[in-house]
Write an enzyme that holds these catalytic residues in place. Structure first.
Site, mmCIF file in Angstrom:
data_model
loop_
_atom_site.group_PDB
_atom_site.id
_atom_site.type_symbol
_atom_site.label_atom_id
_atom_site.label_comp_id
_atom_site.label_asym_id
_atom_site.label_seq_id
_atom_site.Cartn_x
_atom_site.Cartn_y
_atom_site.Cartn_z
ATOM 1 N N LYS A 31 6.683 90.316 126.603
ATOM 2 C CA LYS A 31 6.501 89.306 125.558
ATOM 3 C C LYS A 31 5.001 89.177 125.268
ATOM 4 O O LYS A 31 4.522 88.137 124.862
ATOM 5 C CB LYS A 31 7.065 87.948 126.005
ATOM 6 N N THR A 73 10.408 93.454 111.474
ATOM 7 C CA THR A 73 10.211 93.490 110.020
ATOM 8 C C THR A 73 9.040 92.581 109.643
ATOM 9 O O THR A 73 8.539 91.835 110.468
ATOM 10 C CB THR A 73 11.481 92.979 109.305
ATOM 11 N N ASN A 98 16.916 98.045 109.505
ATOM 12 C CA ASN A 98 18.225 97.676 110.041
ATOM 13 C C ASN A 98 18.814 98.897 110.726
ATOM 14 O O ASN A 98 18.949 99.942 110.118
ATOM 15 C CB ASN A 98 19.147 97.199 108.907
ATOM 16 N N PHE A 99 19.154 98.748 112.006
ATOM 17 C CA PHE A 99 19.608 99.908 112.787
ATOM 18 C C PHE A 99 21.128 100.042 112.825
ATOM 19 O O PHE A 99 21.644 100.987 113.443
ATOM 20 C CB PHE A 99 19.060 99.832 114.225
ATOM 21 N N HIS A 131 20.404 84.669 106.476
ATOM 22 C CA HIS A 131 20.094 84.840 107.907
ATOM 23 C C HIS A 131 20.006 83.474 108.585
ATOM 24 O O HIS A 131 19.882 82.441 107.926
ATOM 25 C CB HIS A 131 18.754 85.572 108.089
ATOM 26 N N HIS A 132 19.937 83.533 109.899
ATOM 27 C CA HIS A 132 19.818 82.348 110.757
ATOM 28 C C HIS A 132 18.509 81.595 110.456
ATOM 29 O O HIS A 132 17.553 82.138 109.907
ATOM 30 C CB HIS A 132 19.850 82.790 112.229
ATOM 31 N N LYS A 135 14.709 82.794 111.504
ATOM 32 C CA LYS A 135 14.050 83.990 110.965
ATOM 33 C C LYS A 135 12.695 83.644 110.364
ATOM 34 O O LYS A 135 12.570 82.719 109.566
ATOM 35 C CB LYS A 135 14.948 84.654 109.920
ATOM 36 N N GLY A 141 13.770 92.463 105.917
ATOM 37 C CA GLY A 141 13.392 93.872 105.793
ATOM 38 C C GLY A 141 14.525 94.697 105.207
ATOM 39 O O GLY A 141 14.299 95.625 104.424
#
Ligand SMILES: NC(=O)C1=CN([C@@H]2O[C@H](COP(=O)(O)OP(=O)(O)OC[C@H]3O[C@@H](n4cnc5c(N)ncnc54)[C@H](OP(=O)(O)O)[C@@H]3O)[C@@H](O)[C@H]2O)C=CC1
Ligand SMILES: O=C(O)C1=N[C@H](C(=O)O)C[C@H](O)C1
Length: 233
Positions: A31, A73, A98-99, A131-132, A135, A141
């Site tokens: 982190k 992103t 995005n994977f 989104h949540h 974010k 992205g």
């Protein structure tokens, strides 16, 4: 394979679980800014941190000749510098907005629909992403990648604008709601009807699995890549 995680939040923790289930050793859970010491000699780094720290994180890894899979992103203004670093340090870099397999299929569908609509003037086009509430960046992205896919196939559009549609700029409407993992829609509207294509993530598992698969793919490669190279799309 030895994997170092740079960024250990919502995504880092799920990637950790999936990587171990696929038999990999997670050698670091950071982190903070990575160094040769705290990375603990990994084969690949998977970086999911924050827009404001991603560049320095990726730079540190590439300068140590460690390949990086980056999912963070909101930092792309410096992407060209990063891609040069990957080549100069004889290593590899892969950014994915995005994977998930589903979104990468959606990217391909979006480009085909954009090409179809190129000569159809009756429809306006706009994007929506949900989104949540945690974010940090807007638009997502993924939404930017969708917009770029439209620009590539439909010369009516060459730029995007956040939360409004103006002239030839594509409107991307960013909504923040509860704990939504990620929903993306492309709308084509005429005076008489609407066409919508939509991808809804039910959870973060698809993103995490895609990042680990990309890490398995990039090992021993050199240069800069995209998720569509991994998936053969
Ligand atoms: N490409 C994709 O498929 C996906 C991309 N994303 C993107 O990934 C990123 C992370 O998302 P998410 O996991 O939900 O975010 P979180 O906020 O949950 O996690 C971010 C993590 O980065 C840590 N961090 C803070 N500073 C540093 C630093 N200097 N170096 C390394 N890590 C640091 C944070 O630590 P602390 O907790 O102490 O702040 C936290 O653990 C976002 O940009 C998001 O858009 C998300 C999902 C899918
Ligand atoms: O922050 C998130 O959660 C996500 N971010 C990525 C983005 O910005 O597109 C990918 C996914 O939509 C989830």
């Amino acid at each position: 394979m030895k994997i170092a995680l740079v960024g250990y939040g919502k995504m880092g923790k799920i990637i950790d679980e999936i990587a171990q289930k696929r038999g990999h050793e997670v050698v670091a859970r950071l982190k903070e800014t990575p160094t040769a010491e705290n990375l603990n000699n990994p084969d690949v780094v998977i970086e999911f941190s924050l827009p404001e720290v991603a560049y320095n994180n990726i730079k540190a890894c590439l300068e140590n000749k460690i390949p990086v899979i980056c999912g963070t992103t909101g930092w792309l203004e410096k992407k060209a510098e990063i891609e040069k670093l990957a080549v100069d340090n004889d290593t590899a870099f892969l950014y994915g907005s995005n994977f998930s397999l589903g979104v990468n299929l959606f990217f391909a569908l979006n480009e085909k629909l954009a090409a179809l609509m190129k000569n159809v003037d009756e429809y306006s086009c706009q994007l929506e992403e949900i989104h949540h509430i945690h974010k940090k960046d807007a638009p997502s992205g993924t939404a930017i990648s969708i917009a770029e896919g439209i620009f590539k196939n439909n010369p009516k559009f060459d730029a995007w604008k956040l939360d409004e549609t103006e002239n030839n700029q594509l409107g991307i409407f960013a909504i923040r709601e509860d704990e939504v993992p990620g929903t993306h829609s492309v709308f084509y509207r005429s005076e008489v009807d609407e066409i919508e294509i939509k991808h809804t993530a039910f959870n973060r598992n698809g993103f995490a699995l895609g990042a680990v698969v990309a890490a398995e793919w990039i090992k021993d490669k050199r240069g800069n890549f995209e998720m569509k190279d991994v998936l053969g799309l």
